[in-house]
Scaffold this motif. Structure first.
Motif, PDB file in Angstrom:
ATOM      1  N   ILE A  99       0.895  -0.990   0.126  1.00 63.55           N
ATOM      2  CA  ILE A  99      -0.051  -0.022  -0.131  1.00 63.55           C
ATOM      3  C   ILE A  99       0.812   1.159   0.041  1.00 63.55           C
ATOM      4  O   ILE A  99       0.665   2.340  -0.729  1.00 63.55           O
ATOM      5  N   GLN A 100       1.906   1.099   0.915  1.00 60.94           N
ATOM      6  CA  GLN A 100       2.772   2.306   0.968  1.00 60.94           C
ATOM      7  C   GLN A 100       3.513   2.584  -0.417  1.00 60.94           C
ATOM      8  O   GLN A 100       3.696   3.661  -0.811  1.00 60.94           O
ATOM      9  N   ALA A 101       3.908   1.701  -1.059  1.00 61.05           N
ATOM     10  CA  ALA A 101       4.624   1.786  -2.680  1.00 61.05           C
ATOM     11  C   ALA A 101       3.412   2.225  -3.493  1.00 61.05           C
ATOM     12  O   ALA A 101       3.910   3.016  -4.438  1.00 61.05           O
ATOM     13  N   LYS A 102       2.305   1.737  -3.392  1.00 61.56           N
ATOM     14  CA  LYS A 102       1.379   2.533  -4.262  1.00 61.56           C
ATOM     15  C   LYS A 102       1.065   4.009  -4.084  1.00 61.56           C
ATOM     16  O   LYS A 102       0.666   4.946  -4.792  1.00 61.56           O
ATOM     17  N   ALA A 103       1.043   4.219  -2.527  1.00 67.05           N
ATOM     18  CA  ALA A 103       1.167   5.656  -2.253  1.00 67.05           C
ATOM     19  C   ALA A 103       2.053   6.677  -2.728  1.00 67.05           C
ATOM     20  O   ALA A 103       1.950   7.660  -3.394  1.00 67.05           O
ATOM     21  N   GLU A 104       3.296   6.086  -2.671  1.00 66.99           N
ATOM     22  CA  GLU A 104       4.606   6.788  -3.063  1.00 66.99           C
ATOM     23  C   GLU A 104       4.792   6.962  -4.670  1.00 66.99           C
ATOM     24  O   GLU A 104       5.073   7.944  -5.345  1.00 66.99           O
ATOM     25  N   THR A 105       4.084   5.958  -5.508  1.00 71.08           N
ATOM     26  CA  THR A 105       4.229   6.110  -6.949  1.00 71.08           C
ATOM     27  C   THR A 105       2.857   6.986  -7.227  1.00 71.08           C
ATOM     28  O   THR A 105       3.193   7.740  -8.169  1.00 71.08           O
ATOM     29  N   LYS A 106       1.806   7.179  -6.403  1.00 74.64           N
ATOM     30  CA  LYS A 106       0.626   7.908  -6.692  1.00 74.64           C
ATOM     31  C   LYS A 106       1.028   9.273  -6.493  1.00 74.64           C
ATOM     32  O   LYS A 106       0.739  10.385  -7.183  1.00 74.64           O
ATOM     33  N   PHE A 107       1.773   9.608  -5.545  1.00 78.25           N
ATOM     34  CA  PHE A 107       1.948  10.985  -4.924  1.00 78.25           C
ATOM     35  C   PHE A 107       3.450  11.137  -4.541  1.00 78.25           C
ATOM     36  O   PHE A 107       3.988  10.965  -3.355  1.00 78.25           O
ATOM     37  N   PRO A 108       4.144  11.043  -5.523  1.00 77.14           N
ATOM     38  CA  PRO A 108       5.915  11.281  -5.096  1.00 77.14           C
ATOM     39  C   PRO A 108       5.978  12.505  -4.360  1.00 77.14           C
ATOM     40  O   PRO A 108       6.078  13.513  -4.787  1.00 77.14           O
ATOM     41  N   GLY A 109       7.005  12.202  -3.238  1.00 73.54           N
ATOM     42  CA  GLY A 109       7.396  13.360  -2.497  1.00 73.54           C
ATOM     43  C   GLY A 109       6.374  13.973  -1.502  1.00 73.54           C
ATOM     44  O   GLY A 109       6.690  14.871  -0.726  1.00 73.54           O
ATOM     45  N   ASP A 110       5.025  13.844  -1.684  1.00 79.34           N
ATOM     46  CA  ASP A 110       3.967  14.443  -1.001  1.00 79.34           C
ATOM     47  C   ASP A 110       3.693  13.435   0.249  1.00 79.34           C
ATOM     48  O   ASP A 110       2.649  12.570  -0.026  1.00 79.34           O
ATOM     49  N   VAL A 111       4.236  13.686   1.381  1.00 79.55           N
ATOM     50  CA  VAL A 111       3.961  12.489   2.555  1.00 79.55           C
ATOM     51  C   VAL A 111       2.741  12.670   2.928  1.00 79.55           C
ATOM     52  O   VAL A 111       2.126  11.706   3.363  1.00 79.55           O
ATOM     53  N   ASN A 112       2.228  13.855   3.089  1.00 77.03           N
ATOM     54  CA  ASN A 112       0.678  14.206   3.681  1.00 77.03           C
ATOM     55  C   ASN A 112      -0.240  13.407   2.776  1.00 77.03           C
ATOM     56  O   ASN A 112      -1.270  12.664   2.979  1.00 77.03           O
ATOM     57  N   ALA A 113      -0.091  13.579   1.548  1.00 77.31           N
ATOM     58  CA  ALA A 113      -1.041  12.840   0.578  1.00 77.31           C
ATOM     59  C   ALA A 113      -1.069  11.312   0.637  1.00 77.31           C
ATOM     60  O   ALA A 113      -1.816  10.602   0.426  1.00 77.31           O
ATOM     61  N   GLN A 114       0.412  10.945   0.767  1.00 78.88           N
ATOM     62  CA  GLN A 114       0.406   9.613   0.854  1.00 78.88           C
ATOM     63  C   GLN A 114      -0.193   8.937   1.974  1.00 78.88           C
ATOM     64  O   GLN A 114      -0.731   7.947   2.048  1.00 78.88           O
ATOM     65  N   LYS A 115      -0.153   9.563   3.282  1.00 79.89           N
ATOM     66  CA  LYS A 115      -0.683   9.155   4.378  1.00 79.89           C
ATOM     67  C   LYS A 115      -2.245   9.198   4.363  1.00 79.89           C
ATOM     68  O   LYS A 115      -2.758   8.045   4.874  1.00 79.89           O
ATOM     69  N   LEU A 116      -2.792  10.271   3.776  1.00 80.49           N
ATOM     70  CA  LEU A 116      -4.316  10.175   3.497  1.00 80.49           C
ATOM     71  C   LEU A 116      -4.582   9.100   2.464  1.00 80.49           C
ATOM     72  O   LEU A 116      -5.584   8.540   2.638  1.00 80.49           O
ATOM     73  N   TYR A 117      -3.778   8.730   1.361  1.00 80.67           N
ATOM     74  CA  TYR A 117      -4.208   7.660   0.522  1.00 80.67           C
ATOM     75  C   TYR A 117      -4.019   6.289   1.304  1.00 80.67           C
ATOM     76  O   TYR A 117      -4.901   5.465   0.829  1.00 80.67           O
ATOM     77  N   VAL A 118      -3.221   5.922   2.083  1.00 77.13           N
ATOM     78  CA  VAL A 118      -3.100   5.008   2.645  1.00 77.13           C
ATOM     79  C   VAL A 118      -4.303   4.628   3.661  1.00 77.13           C
ATOM     80  O   VAL A 118      -4.632   3.699   3.791  1.00 77.13           O
TER      81      VAL A 118
END
Length: 648
Positions: free
Chosen positions: A567-586
């Motif tokens: 899931i984290q890998a999907k988040a990083e691919t979808k929102f590279p460099g945006d930590v907050n967006a990654q957390k919301l996605y996860v």
């Protein structure tokens, strides 16, 4: 790759069926009174009595309590009480239930204690900065890294040796350790300061040696998170409520209400405990009564209805009320009972260990309505039987196992010339068992399943797709057929969406209850368990169709971490460099996927496979590739590990 095989068909294959018991109103009233006025009060008093013993702290330290200890406490409790006049079966049932309750409670207590100790060890000994490690070891950071690299190679080599030495038959022992566990053992045992610091460096950095400069802020955040986890565990341990039993008479409730009105709590914790008691869900039904197969007597009336009565309650007769799908089970129980009774009159006596019915439980089922409780609620009988004893072949297998076990006991005691009265009694019992085991029940025959050694079914797990099945021919490493979750469930596939909607609804209702600070007793339905059984049935059907020799399932160790990584890998691919967006996605992703119990699914597959005597193996699911390829590679790795083990 880790490999284990479980020959689960040598263990009992237990199934449980239920039926309603019909009787006159007077009989139902007397049973209700017996269970509410004698059985349940004994259990409630015994639950409280156990926790009041001086030895209870020892039980907490050991994490276990035996039925013999519970029985001794019960004898002391009822010595000067009217409860001692109830039947022996009720007393034995109470002992078993209290033992089960406290065993579960003590195991949970021990689990939390070990978790707390492990987190404290990690916080105090592992979460150290690189500067602290340099100061402690009196070496520079590069030296620590070099030593860490050397230790990591040694740990990986030890892991490979451990994997190659796993027994093919034994599942529970000799399971290969992970690299992390090996590193922890080195950390605890070594006296060399540099080695300890190098191992600390490895564990802290997820078993990796990195040249990146350490982020002190992130390290401090990890320490804070660990401190919070320890505090939560401490609170859970301190606030662990002791089993207090069901309060069907209202006595405990009235006492708690009196405390709340007339007494001042010692502190906030005690006040919270009182409030939680009033908010908690309370059962108005008495505790069930457990019976063994020999405690039930069966007969059929002139109209063809099956009746049953119980030891200690021979004057209470109950008619079996069930549908046609279950009727043949109770007809079998009746046949076995008649066969045993008939054999008692002759010389060729039958063994009770070959009776299909193994145990039963008498309980009341909650129903809605007004009136007397024995009129509103249903009296139900749960019967547990061994599925192996349903056929002549399975019965012969069980008979042979029992015979071998009894013969070993006879030989062991027989070789000893000086035996006491207790051993002599045991010897006589085993000789009598051998005599009875020479005879067997007449049962229908069912051909034994024979699988092809080169055909293996692999099952891969996934947080969204749940399962994917591949039937693999290991001789040419080809996939014969692949089935997705939708193909396995067929018309039942919409049940997954239905269960997901249930989960979302329950989550929202719990959130509303939390905001209002009100109790929420909504529980999960049995839909997930039903889907598990459907999946298990379809997987075993595919294995039977292709005459598979075994089914390989992924081991569950690390599955949560693997899911998080995906899931984290999907988040990083979808929102590279945006930590907050990654957390919301996860967070949102976790809400949308199926929160499935893979262990329950494993148990369903193992249980269904046992009926055909298809062995179940476990391996490590690969991290890369499609789900079809993961299932195939899981089979190939496990098969290769089997060959290496046998070939040694």
């Amino acid at each position: 790759m880790s490999h284990t095989t479980e020959k689960i068909y040598t263990a009992p294959i237990l199934r449980t069926i239920s039926c309603d018991l019909c009787a006159t109103e007077d009989v139902l009233r007397k049973v209700w009174e017996e269970m509410t006025q004698k059985n349940t009060p004994l259990i409630v008093k015994l639950l409280k009595f156990v926790s009041e013993q001086p030895e209870f702290e020892t039980y907490k330290e050991n994490g276990t309590i035996t039925k013999k200890e519970i029985t001794n406490l019960r004898k002391i409790l009822i010595e000067d009480s009217d409860l001692k006049y109830q039947s022996g079966r009720l007393r034995t049932s109470a002992d078993s239930l209290v033992t089960e309750v406290y065993s579960s409670w003590l195991q949970l207590y021990q689990k939390r204690q070990k978790q707390k100790e492990g987190k404290e060890y990690f916080l105090n000994n592992i979460l150290k900065s690189d500067v602290e490690l340099v100061k402690e070891s009196n070496c520079d950071l590069q030296t620590i890294r070099c030593k860490a690299q050397e230790i990591l190679r040694q740990a990986e080599e030890l892991l490979r040796q451990s994997q190659n030495s796993v027994s093919q038959v034994n599942v529970n022992n000799n399971i290969p350790k992970s690299v992390t566990k090996i590193l922890y053992e080195i950390h605890r045992e070594t006296q060399d300061i540099l080695t300890r610091c190098a191992v600390t460096y490895l564990i802290k950095n997820q078993n990796d040696v990195t040249e990146i400069e350490e982020d002190i802020t992130e390290l401090q955040m990890r320490r804070t998170e660990k401190e919070v986890e320890i505090k939560r565990l401490n609170k859970q341990i301190q606030n662990s409520r002791l089993p207090h039993g069901r309060d069907i008479t209202g006595e405990i409730y009235n006492q708690a209400l009196d405390n709340l009105i007339n007494q001042v709590p010692k502190d906030n914790n005690e006040y919270s405990e009182w409030i939680n008691f009033f908010l908690s869900k309370k059962s108005s039904l008495p505790y069930p009564i457990d019976y063994l197969y020999g405690d039930l007597s069966w007969y059929k009336d002139d109209n063809g209805n099956i009746y049953v009565y119980f030891n200690g309650w021979s004057k209470y007769h109950f008619k079996i009320c069930c549908d046609k799908r279950q009727l043949h089970f109770f007809e079998r129980f009746l046949e076995d009972y008649k066969a045993v009774k008939e054999s008692e009159k002759g010389k060729e006596k039958l063994s009770g260990s070959l009776v299909t019915l193994r145990s039963a439980q008498l309980l009341w089922q909650q129903e809605e309505g007004k009136g007397q409780p024995w009129k509103v609620n249903k009296l139900t009988l749960h019967c547990t039987y061994d599925a192996r004893l349903w056929t002549a072949e399975g019965t012969e297998e069980v008979r042979q196992e029992k015979t071998n076990k009894a013969q070993k006991q006879v030989d062991k005691v027989g070789n000893n010339e000086d035996i006491d009265s207790k051993e002599q009694k045991k010897l006589s019992k085993n000789i009598a068992s051998l005599s009875r085991l020479n005879n067997s029940f007449t049962r229908p025959s069912k051909p034994i399943y024979r699988g092809q050694s080169n055909i293996i079914v692999g099952v891969s797990f996934h947080p969204v797709e749940l399962v994917t099945l591949s039937v693999v021919d290991v001789t040419n490493q080809q996939i014969l057929i692949c089935k997705t979750l939708k193909q396995l469930l067929g018309n039942a596939f919409p049940l997954l969406s239905r269960r997901r909607r249930q989960q979302v609804h329950l989550r929202k209702e719990r959130e509303k209850a939390q905001k209002k600070d009100s109790p929420c007793h909504l529980g999960e339905s049995q839909l997930g368990e039903y889907v598990d059984k459907l999946l298990a049935k379809r997987i075993v059907e595919v294995a039977k169709e292709y005459q598979a020799d075994s089914i390989v399932l992924p081991g569950l160790q690390g599955i949560r971490e693997n899911r998080t990584s995906v899931i984290q890998a999907k988040a990083e691919t979808k929102f590279p460099g945006d930590v907050n967006a990654q957390k919301l996605y996860v967070k949102e992703y976790n809400r949308q996927i199926h929160n499935w119990s893979y262990r329950r699914l494993q148990q369903s597959i193992k249980s269904k496979a046992a009926e055909l005597k298809i062995s179940v193996e476990f391996g490590v699911q690969p991290s890369y590739g499609t789900l079809e390829e993961k299932a195939r590679d899981l089979v190939l790795f496990t098969y290769q590990s089997r060959i290496n083990t046998v070939g040694r």
